[in-house]
Design a protein around this motif. Sequence first.
Motif, PDB file in Angstrom:
ATOM      1  N   THR A 135       0.508  -1.335   0.189  1.00 21.32           N
ATOM      2  CA  THR A 135       0.325   0.392   0.120  1.00 21.32           C
ATOM      3  C   THR A 135       0.583   0.938  -0.232  1.00 21.32           C
ATOM      4  O   THR A 135       2.039   1.060   0.372  1.00 21.32           O
ATOM      5  CB  THR A 135      -1.197  -0.657   1.332  1.00 21.32           C
ATOM      6  N   SER A 136       0.212   2.342  -0.215  1.00 23.71           N
ATOM      7  CA  SER A 136       1.516   3.535  -0.497  1.00 23.71           C
ATOM      8  C   SER A 136       1.242   4.002   0.850  1.00 23.71           C
ATOM      9  O   SER A 136       2.925   4.373   1.434  1.00 23.71           O
ATOM     10  CB  SER A 136      -0.163   4.370  -0.275  1.00 23.71           C
ATOM     11  N   GLY A 137       0.528   3.633   2.180  1.00 17.37           N
ATOM     12  CA  GLY A 137       1.044   3.886   3.535  1.00 17.37           C
ATOM     13  C   GLY A 137       2.290   2.821   3.384  1.00 17.37           C
ATOM     14  O   GLY A 137       2.779   4.072   4.311  1.00 17.37           O
ATOM     15  N   ALA A 138       2.644   1.677   3.429  1.00 19.73           N
ATOM     16  CA  ALA A 138       3.799   1.613   3.866  1.00 19.73           C
ATOM     17  C   ALA A 138       4.815   2.167   3.322  1.00 19.73           C
ATOM     18  O   ALA A 138       6.054   2.219   4.181  1.00 19.73           O
ATOM     19  CB  ALA A 138       3.589  -0.628   3.283  1.00 19.73           C
ATOM     20  N   VAL A 139       4.799   2.764   2.464  1.00 20.47           N
ATOM     21  CA  VAL A 139       5.793   3.100   1.434  1.00 20.47           C
ATOM     22  C   VAL A 139       6.032   5.167   2.286  1.00 20.47           C
ATOM     23  O   VAL A 139       7.223   4.553   2.481  1.00 20.47           O
ATOM     24  CB  VAL A 139       5.902   3.499   0.281  1.00 20.47           C
ATOM     25  N   THR A 140       5.022   4.726   3.209  1.00 20.96           N
ATOM     26  CA  THR A 140       5.712   6.506   3.730  1.00 20.96           C
ATOM     27  C   THR A 140       6.079   6.490   5.301  1.00 20.96           C
ATOM     28  O   THR A 140       7.091   6.957   5.472  1.00 20.96           O
ATOM     29  CB  THR A 140       3.583   7.046   4.297  1.00 20.96           C
ATOM     30  N   HIS A 141       5.332   4.882   5.352  1.00 24.85           N
ATOM     31  CA  HIS A 141       6.644   4.150   6.475  1.00 24.85           C
ATOM     32  C   HIS A 141       7.807   4.453   6.722  1.00 24.85           C
ATOM     33  O   HIS A 141       8.900   4.306   7.047  1.00 24.85           O
ATOM     34  CB  HIS A 141       5.688   3.148   7.680  1.00 24.85           C
ATOM     35  N   TRP A 142       7.871   3.591   5.644  1.00 26.97           N
ATOM     36  CA  TRP A 142       9.530   3.269   4.822  1.00 26.97           C
ATOM     37  C   TRP A 142      10.386   4.907   4.780  1.00 26.97           C
ATOM     38  O   TRP A 142      11.467   4.536   5.699  1.00 26.97           O
ATOM     39  CB  TRP A 142       9.822   2.520   3.377  1.00 26.97           C
ATOM     40  N   PHE A 143       9.580   6.105   4.904  1.00 27.71           N
ATOM     41  CA  PHE A 143      10.614   7.392   4.811  1.00 27.71           C
ATOM     42  C   PHE A 143      10.425   7.778   5.510  1.00 27.71           C
ATOM     43  O   PHE A 143      10.964   8.520   6.336  1.00 27.71           O
ATOM     44  CB  PHE A 143       9.669   8.377   3.244  1.00 27.71           C
ATOM     45  N   ASN A 144       9.198   8.065   6.261  1.00 27.27           N
ATOM     46  CA  ASN A 144       9.043   8.225   7.840  1.00 27.27           C
ATOM     47  C   ASN A 144      10.209   7.626   8.877  1.00 27.27           C
ATOM     48  O   ASN A 144       9.971   7.978   9.933  1.00 27.27           O
ATOM     49  CB  ASN A 144       7.937   8.877   7.730  1.00 27.27           C
ATOM     50  N   GLY A 145      10.585   6.046   8.716  1.00 27.26           N
ATOM     51  CA  GLY A 145      11.001   5.964   9.449  1.00 27.26           C
ATOM     52  C   GLY A 145      10.257   4.738  10.697  1.00 27.26           C
ATOM     53  O   GLY A 145      10.942   4.245  11.462  1.00 27.26           O
ATOM     54  N   SER A 146       9.287   4.647  10.246  1.00 32.36           N
ATOM     55  CA  SER A 146       8.403   4.168  10.786  1.00 32.36           C
ATOM     56  C   SER A 146       8.603   2.240  10.900  1.00 32.36           C
ATOM     57  O   SER A 146       8.006   1.641  12.037  1.00 32.36           O
ATOM     58  CB  SER A 146       6.586   4.717  11.192  1.00 32.36           C
ATOM     59  N   ASN A 147       8.568   2.141   9.102  1.00 33.28           N
ATOM     60  CA  ASN A 147       8.945   1.037   9.883  1.00 33.28           C
ATOM     61  C   ASN A 147      10.352   0.482   8.466  1.00 33.28           C
ATOM     62  O   ASN A 147       9.805   1.888   7.470  1.00 33.28           O
ATOM     63  CB  ASN A 147       7.681  -0.061   8.749  1.00 33.28           C
ATOM     64  N   ASP A 148      10.442  -0.940   8.410  1.00 30.51           N
ATOM     65  CA  ASP A 148      11.280  -0.908   7.477  1.00 30.51           C
ATOM     66  C   ASP A 148      10.603  -1.882   6.797  1.00 30.51           C
ATOM     67  O   ASP A 148      10.298  -2.862   6.906  1.00 30.51           O
ATOM     68  CB  ASP A 148      12.462  -1.525   8.105  1.00 30.51           C
ATOM     69  N   ALA A 149      11.458  -2.296   5.079  1.00 34.08           N
ATOM     70  CA  ALA A 149      11.398  -2.940   4.054  1.00 34.08           C
ATOM     71  C   ALA A 149      11.831  -4.679   4.522  1.00 34.08           C
ATOM     72  O   ALA A 149      12.809  -4.395   4.597  1.00 34.08           O
ATOM     73  CB  ALA A 149      11.158  -2.492   2.848  1.00 34.08           C
ATOM     74  N   ASP A 150      11.102  -5.879   4.229  1.00 30.83           N
ATOM     75  CA  ASP A 150      11.795  -6.628   4.721  1.00 30.83           C
ATOM     76  C   ASP A 150      13.058  -6.810   2.594  1.00 30.83           C
ATOM     77  O   ASP A 150      12.720  -6.529   2.135  1.00 30.83           O
ATOM     78  CB  ASP A 150      11.492  -7.853   4.332  1.00 30.83           C
ATOM     79  N   MET A 151      14.120  -7.870   3.178  1.00 29.58           N
ATOM     80  CA  MET A 151      14.231  -8.347   2.200  1.00 29.58           C
ATOM     81  C   MET A 151      13.856  -8.631   0.979  1.00 29.58           C
ATOM     82  O   MET A 151      13.614  -8.198   0.198  1.00 29.58           O
ATOM     83  CB  MET A 151      15.110  -9.808   2.922  1.00 29.58           C
ATOM     84  N   ALA A 152      12.256  -9.449   0.447  1.00 35.33           N
ATOM     85  CA  ALA A 152      12.009  -9.840  -0.636  1.00 35.33           C
ATOM     86  C   ALA A 152      11.742  -8.184  -1.165  1.00 35.33           C
ATOM     87  O   ALA A 152      11.952  -8.346  -1.757  1.00 35.33           O
ATOM     88  CB  ALA A 152      10.242 -10.419  -0.031  1.00 35.33           C
ATOM     89  N   ILE A 153      10.950  -7.254  -0.633  1.00 36.52           N
ATOM     90  CA  ILE A 153      10.808  -6.134  -0.965  1.00 36.52           C
ATOM     91  C   ILE A 153      11.816  -5.267  -1.739  1.00 36.52           C
ATOM     92  O   ILE A 153      11.922  -4.567  -3.019  1.00 36.52           O
ATOM     93  CB  ILE A 153       9.811  -5.656   0.223  1.00 36.52           C
ATOM     94  N   CYS A 154      12.993  -5.411  -1.263  1.00 36.78           N
ATOM     95  CA  CYS A 154      13.890  -4.694  -1.192  1.00 36.78           C
ATOM     96  C   CYS A 154      14.920  -5.140  -2.522  1.00 36.78           C
ATOM     97  O   CYS A 154      15.007  -3.796  -3.838  1.00 36.78           O
ATOM     98  CB  CYS A 154      15.297  -4.993   0.000  1.00 36.78           C
ATOM     99  N   MET A 155      14.455  -6.310  -2.218  1.00 33.68           N
ATOM    100  CA  MET A 155      14.594  -7.337  -4.095  1.00 33.68           C
ATOM    101  C   MET A 155      14.163  -6.354  -5.314  1.00 33.68           C
ATOM    102  O   MET A 155      14.540  -5.672  -6.165  1.00 33.68           O
ATOM    103  CB  MET A 155      14.784  -8.014  -3.833  1.00 33.68           C
ATOM    104  N   LYS A 156      12.230  -6.083  -4.737  1.00 38.48           N
ATOM    105  CA  LYS A 156      11.590  -6.008  -5.766  1.00 38.48           C
ATOM    106  C   LYS A 156      11.999  -4.219  -5.954  1.00 38.48           C
ATOM    107  O   LYS A 156      11.977  -4.089  -7.313  1.00 38.48           O
ATOM    108  CB  LYS A 156      10.076  -6.304  -5.042  1.00 38.48           C
ATOM    109  N   ILE A 157      11.966  -3.728  -4.905  1.00 39.40           N
ATOM    110  CA  ILE A 157      12.423  -2.059  -5.812  1.00 39.40           C
ATOM    111  C   ILE A 157      13.929  -1.068  -5.258  1.00 39.40           C
ATOM    112  O   ILE A 157      13.856  -0.493  -6.366  1.00 39.40           O
ATOM    113  CB  ILE A 157      11.566  -0.978  -4.169  1.00 39.40           C
TER     114      ILE A 157
END
Length: 226
Positions: free
Chosen positions: A38-60
């Motif tokens: 979701t777009s909210g998940a990306v917002t959390h990545w940029f504001n530091g509320s949450n990190d992306a896991d390895m599988a997601i990192c490989m996609k982006i």
Amino acid sequence: MLFKDRITAAFNDENARRRAAGLARLKKTDLWKAAGVTSGAVTHWFNGSNDADMAICMKIAPLLGVRGQWLFDESGPKHETADDGGNEDHAPIRLVDAKASAGKGQLVFSDDASKVLMFRRDWLAKNDAKPETTLAFEVDGNSMVDLHIIDGSVVLANRKKTEPVSKRVYVVWIDGKLYVKQLVKKDGMWWARSHNAAEADDYPDILIQDLDDRVVGRAFWCGFGL
């Protein structure tokens, strides 16, 4: 460096590179579509509320121009040097939105992350092409079928090669629209030529004025589904 710092730096660096190459900017929309979140998940990545896991990192990571492993935990080099099991030996090539480009005189790239095509970097290099100056363009119509460029196929064009060479194939602007045509010089004038012997009367040669402003890039690859 925290994950939010890594993704922010990669995002800003990639957009700086795209500006320099005259390409459409990367948007956060592209990231969440590529990741399938979701777009909210990306917002959390940029504001530091949450990190992306390895599988997601490989996609982006290919969109951001960095290694997936580095994006995940900052280990190893930031940029690809070898294949570590992800997509670091491949480069993302964005597909031009031909309809959106029509009449604008400038290229508009698709916002759909699913329309990012991946090609091996070493293969691009062998074709004297760089990812940042290569575009993908979907063919609409049958005017070039005799050169095996069929309706619905995709061509790659090198935007650094705009100097016309007679009888080579280029992506060109004609009347505000993008086409794939062979350029032919005759009597000192440049013409865009189609190749469909069965329907030749429907595709006459087109005289091109001010060719320097109309050549987008030389086509060097065509692919299509079977």
